[in-house]
Design a protein around this motif. Structure first.
Motif, short mmCIF file in Angstrom:
data_model
loop_
_atom_site.label_atom_id
_atom_site.label_comp_id
_atom_site.label_asym_id
_atom_site.label_seq_id
_atom_site.Cartn_x
_atom_site.Cartn_y
_atom_site.Cartn_z
N ILE A 273 41.82 38.84 42.40
CA ILE A 273 40.50 38.22 42.52
C ILE A 273 39.39 39.16 42.07
CG2 ILE A 273 41.19 36.61 44.34
CD1 ILE A 273 39.67 38.51 46.32
N GLY B 58 44.66 27.71 42.39
CA GLY B 58 43.83 26.51 42.41
C GLY B 58 42.90 26.48 43.61
N ARG B 59 43.38 26.97 44.76
CA ARG B 59 42.54 27.00 45.97
C ARG B 59 41.44 28.05 45.86
NH1 ARG B 59 46.37 28.56 50.30
NH2 ARG B 59 44.46 28.81 51.50
N ARG C 162 40.09 29.28 42.88
CA ARG C 162 39.35 29.24 41.61
C ARG C 162 37.86 28.95 41.79
NH1 ARG C 162 40.82 31.33 36.92
NH2 ARG C 162 42.72 30.17 36.69
N HIS C 163 37.49 28.08 42.74
CA HIS C 163 36.07 27.75 42.92
C HIS C 163 35.26 28.94 43.45
CE1 HIS C 163 37.66 27.03 46.94
NE2 HIS C 163 36.43 27.19 47.39
N THR C 164 35.88 29.81 44.25
CA THR C 164 35.19 30.96 44.82
C THR C 164 35.32 32.20 43.93
OG1 THR C 164 35.73 30.12 47.02
CG2 THR C 164 34.95 32.37 46.90
N PHE C 165 36.48 32.35 43.29
CA PHE C 165 36.75 33.50 42.43
C PHE C 165 37.16 33.00 41.05
CE2 PHE C 165 37.69 34.66 46.83
CZ PHE C 165 36.90 35.78 46.99
N PRO C 166 36.18 32.61 40.23
CA PRO C 166 36.49 31.95 38.96
C PRO C 166 37.23 32.82 37.94
CG PRO C 166 34.13 32.39 39.15
CD PRO C 166 34.75 32.73 40.47
N LYS C 167 37.19 34.14 38.10
CA LYS C 167 37.88 35.02 37.15
C LYS C 167 39.27 35.42 37.64
CE LYS C 167 33.67 36.90 35.21
NZ LYS C 167 32.88 38.11 34.94
N ALA C 168 39.73 34.83 38.73
CA ALA C 168 41.03 35.17 39.30
C ALA C 168 42.16 34.83 38.33
CB ALA C 168 41.23 34.42 40.62
#
Length: 85
Positions: free
Chosen positions: A7, A62-63, A65-71
């Motif tokens: 992340i 997928g869970r 991605r919205h908080t950590f878009p570069k994960a």
């Protein structure tokens, strides 16, 4: 072998502080998932999760991605004791 989600990864001047902040944010939002802060010269990295399959890692990504878009997903050796936490 297993999979984790990275992340945060940086080698900037503030990387250590930013890594700790990313780990704290993750722990607050996802208290049931494990997180691991490491230093792999020259990068500070925060990896999360203990996934046994790539499919499981994709679901976790997928869970997050919205908080950590570069994960992104990485393959890692995971000690069997990590699965009992």
């Amino acid at each position: 072998n297993g999979y984790r989600i990275v992340i945060f990864m940086s080698n900037s001047q503030t990387a250590r502080r930013d890594a700790v902040t990313a780990q704290e944010n993750f722990t607050t939002l996802f208290p049931n998932e494990q997180s691991y802060l490491s230093y792999e010269n020259p990068y500070f990295k925060v990896a999360v999760g203990n996934c046994t399959s790539q499919d499981e890692a994709i679901i976790l990504l997928g869970r997050l991605r919205h908080t950590f878009p570069k994960a992104f997903i990485v393959r890692e050796s995971i000690n069997i004791s990590e699965f009992t936490r």
